[in-house]
Design a protein around this motif. Structure first.
Motif, PDB file in Angstrom:
ATOM      1  N   VAL A 288      39.985  49.999  35.876  1.00 22.03           N
ATOM      2  CA  VAL A 288      40.206  50.027  37.075  1.00 22.03           C
ATOM      3  C   VAL A 288      41.328  51.172  37.189  1.00 22.03           C
ATOM      4  O   VAL A 288      42.361  50.550  36.611  1.00 22.03           O
ATOM      5  CB  VAL A 288      40.162  48.664  37.819  1.00 22.03           C
ATOM      6  CG1 VAL A 288      40.739  48.976  39.078  1.00 22.03           C
ATOM      7  CG2 VAL A 288      39.129  47.887  37.677  1.00 22.03           C
ATOM      8  N   LYS A 289      41.143  52.072  37.896  1.00 21.02           N
ATOM      9  CA  LYS A 289      42.464  53.024  38.019  1.00 21.02           C
ATOM     10  C   LYS A 289      43.068  52.645  39.382  1.00 21.02           C
ATOM     11  O   LYS A 289      42.401  52.802  40.574  1.00 21.02           O
ATOM     12  CB  LYS A 289      41.924  54.427  38.188  1.00 21.02           C
ATOM     13  CG  LYS A 289      41.273  54.976  36.754  1.00 21.02           C
ATOM     14  CD  LYS A 289      41.014  56.410  36.730  1.00 21.02           C
ATOM     15  CE  LYS A 289      40.761  56.951  35.469  1.00 21.02           C
ATOM     16  NZ  LYS A 289      40.315  58.425  35.166  1.00 21.02           N
TER      17      LYS A 289
ATOM     18  N   ILE B 179      41.346  39.543  36.675  1.00 25.27           N
ATOM     19  CA  ILE B 179      39.882  39.281  37.328  1.00 25.27           C
ATOM     20  C   ILE B 179      39.771  40.314  38.219  1.00 25.27           C
ATOM     21  O   ILE B 179      40.575  40.514  39.123  1.00 25.27           O
ATOM     22  CB  ILE B 179      39.916  37.858  37.754  1.00 25.27           C
ATOM     23  CG1 ILE B 179      40.137  36.844  36.743  1.00 25.27           C
ATOM     24  CG2 ILE B 179      38.438  37.656  38.492  1.00 25.27           C
ATOM     25  CD1 ILE B 179      38.989  36.855  35.488  1.00 25.27           C
ATOM     26  N   MET B 180      38.428  40.800  38.593  1.00 25.93           N
ATOM     27  CA  MET B 180      38.102  41.713  39.673  1.00 25.93           C
ATOM     28  C   MET B 180      37.464  40.917  40.748  1.00 25.93           C
ATOM     29  O   MET B 180      36.443  40.075  40.327  1.00 25.93           O
ATOM     30  CB  MET B 180      37.181  42.618  39.224  1.00 25.93           C
ATOM     31  CG  MET B 180      37.822  44.076  38.908  1.00 25.93           C
ATOM     32  SD  MET B 180      36.478  45.272  38.293  1.00 25.93           S
ATOM     33  CE  MET B 180      35.356  44.748  37.481  1.00 25.93           C
ATOM     34  N   THR B 181      37.664  41.201  41.930  1.00 26.44           N
ATOM     35  CA  THR B 181      36.767  40.741  42.915  1.00 26.44           C
ATOM     36  C   THR B 181      36.192  42.021  43.798  1.00 26.44           C
ATOM     37  O   THR B 181      36.818  42.859  43.702  1.00 26.44           O
ATOM     38  CB  THR B 181      37.440  39.628  43.791  1.00 26.44           C
ATOM     39  OG1 THR B 181      38.781  40.080  44.443  1.00 26.44           O
ATOM     40  CG2 THR B 181      37.888  38.434  43.091  1.00 26.44           C
ATOM     41  N   THR B 182      35.381  41.767  44.737  1.00 28.21           N
ATOM     42  CA  THR B 182      35.046  42.724  45.709  1.00 28.21           C
ATOM     43  C   THR B 182      35.877  43.010  46.818  1.00 28.21           C
ATOM     44  O   THR B 182      36.624  41.811  47.085  1.00 28.21           O
ATOM     45  CB  THR B 182      33.686  42.662  46.197  1.00 28.21           C
ATOM     46  OG1 THR B 182      33.461  41.649  46.780  1.00 28.21           O
ATOM     47  CG2 THR B 182      32.676  42.754  45.112  1.00 28.21           C
TER      48      THR B 182
ATOM     49  N   ILE C 128      28.852  35.423  43.326  1.00 34.75           N
ATOM     50  CA  ILE C 128      29.122  36.287  42.244  1.00 34.75           C
ATOM     51  C   ILE C 128      28.994  37.573  42.454  1.00 34.75           C
ATOM     52  O   ILE C 128      27.738  38.121  42.597  1.00 34.75           O
ATOM     53  CB  ILE C 128      28.302  35.874  41.027  1.00 34.75           C
ATOM     54  CG1 ILE C 128      28.356  34.119  40.789  1.00 34.75           C
ATOM     55  CG2 ILE C 128      28.459  36.581  39.782  1.00 34.75           C
ATOM     56  CD1 ILE C 128      27.409  33.669  39.815  1.00 34.75           C
ATOM     57  N   PRO C 129      29.920  38.500  42.514  1.00 34.22           N
ATOM     58  CA  PRO C 129      29.901  39.830  42.781  1.00 34.22           C
ATOM     59  C   PRO C 129      29.229  40.720  41.619  1.00 34.22           C
ATOM     60  O   PRO C 129      29.420  40.483  40.369  1.00 34.22           O
ATOM     61  CB  PRO C 129      31.151  40.401  42.956  1.00 34.22           C
ATOM     62  CG  PRO C 129      32.207  39.395  42.281  1.00 34.22           C
ATOM     63  CD  PRO C 129      31.248  38.106  42.045  1.00 34.22           C
TER      64      PRO C 129
ATOM     65  N   VAL D 126      37.772  47.670  44.503  1.00 29.23           N
ATOM     66  CA  VAL D 126      37.782  46.217  44.218  1.00 29.23           C
ATOM     67  C   VAL D 126      39.122  45.846  44.484  1.00 29.23           C
ATOM     68  O   VAL D 126      40.187  46.235  44.392  1.00 29.23           O
ATOM     69  CB  VAL D 126      37.493  46.090  42.669  1.00 29.23           C
ATOM     70  CG1 VAL D 126      36.004  46.483  42.527  1.00 29.23           C
ATOM     71  CG2 VAL D 126      38.453  46.800  41.718  1.00 29.23           C
ATOM     72  N   CYS D 127      39.457  44.478  44.281  1.00 27.32           N
ATOM     73  CA  CYS D 127      40.916  43.662  44.186  1.00 27.32           C
ATOM     74  C   CYS D 127      40.904  43.235  42.862  1.00 27.32           C
ATOM     75  O   CYS D 127      39.874  42.821  42.305  1.00 27.32           O
ATOM     76  CB  CYS D 127      40.782  42.501  45.245  1.00 27.32           C
ATOM     77  SG  CYS D 127      40.701  43.144  46.846  1.00 27.32           S
TER      78      CYS D 127
END
Length: 124
Positions: free
Chosen positions: A5-6, A92-95, A61-62, A70-71
């Motif tokens: 993730v940039k 951890i990534m979330t949408t 679950i994304p 993403v967050c």
């Protein structure tokens, strides 16, 4: 497997491990569609069918795709005693809930620039 993730500000790249997503969402992530390159790169990952825990609602679950907003959050710190070089923060990534309101795809942006250029040329 891992995702990169940039961040825009500061300009850094964060590595998110698939095993951390698997643990957090209680499922097993895998590639969606074709993979390419000798490392099996893909543009989208999603939970594999049948890998969900019974206690998890599969609608929560994304899935993640390249270019998606993403967050991220820090989940934990993994400390490897005796192998300090392996110690790391666990992300951890979330949408991003605002994604539906934002045009963030590179393709969308490029298409919009082409439309604007075409309109400007027509006006001249």
């Amino acid at each position: 497997s891992r995702c990169y993730v940039k961040l825009d500000d500061p300009h850094i790249e964060v590595k998110i491990f698939g095993e951390d997503l698997n643990y957090h969402y209680m499922c097993r992530y895998g590639a969606v569609g074709d993979t390419f390159g000798h490392k099996g790169s893909t543009v989208e990952i999603a939970p594999r069918p049948g890998s969900f825990s019974e206690i998890m609602d599969d609608s929560e679950i994304p899935s993640f795709r390249a270019g998606q907003r993403v967050c991220m959050q820090v989940s934990d710190y993994a400390e490897f005693h005796g192998q300090r070089s392996r110690s790391r923060w666990i992300f951890i990534m979330t949408t991003d809930k605002s994604e539906s309101r934002v045009r963030n795809s590179i393709v969308d942006r490029d298409d919009a620039e082409i439309e604007n250029d075409t309109e400007e040329q027509a006006d001249q």
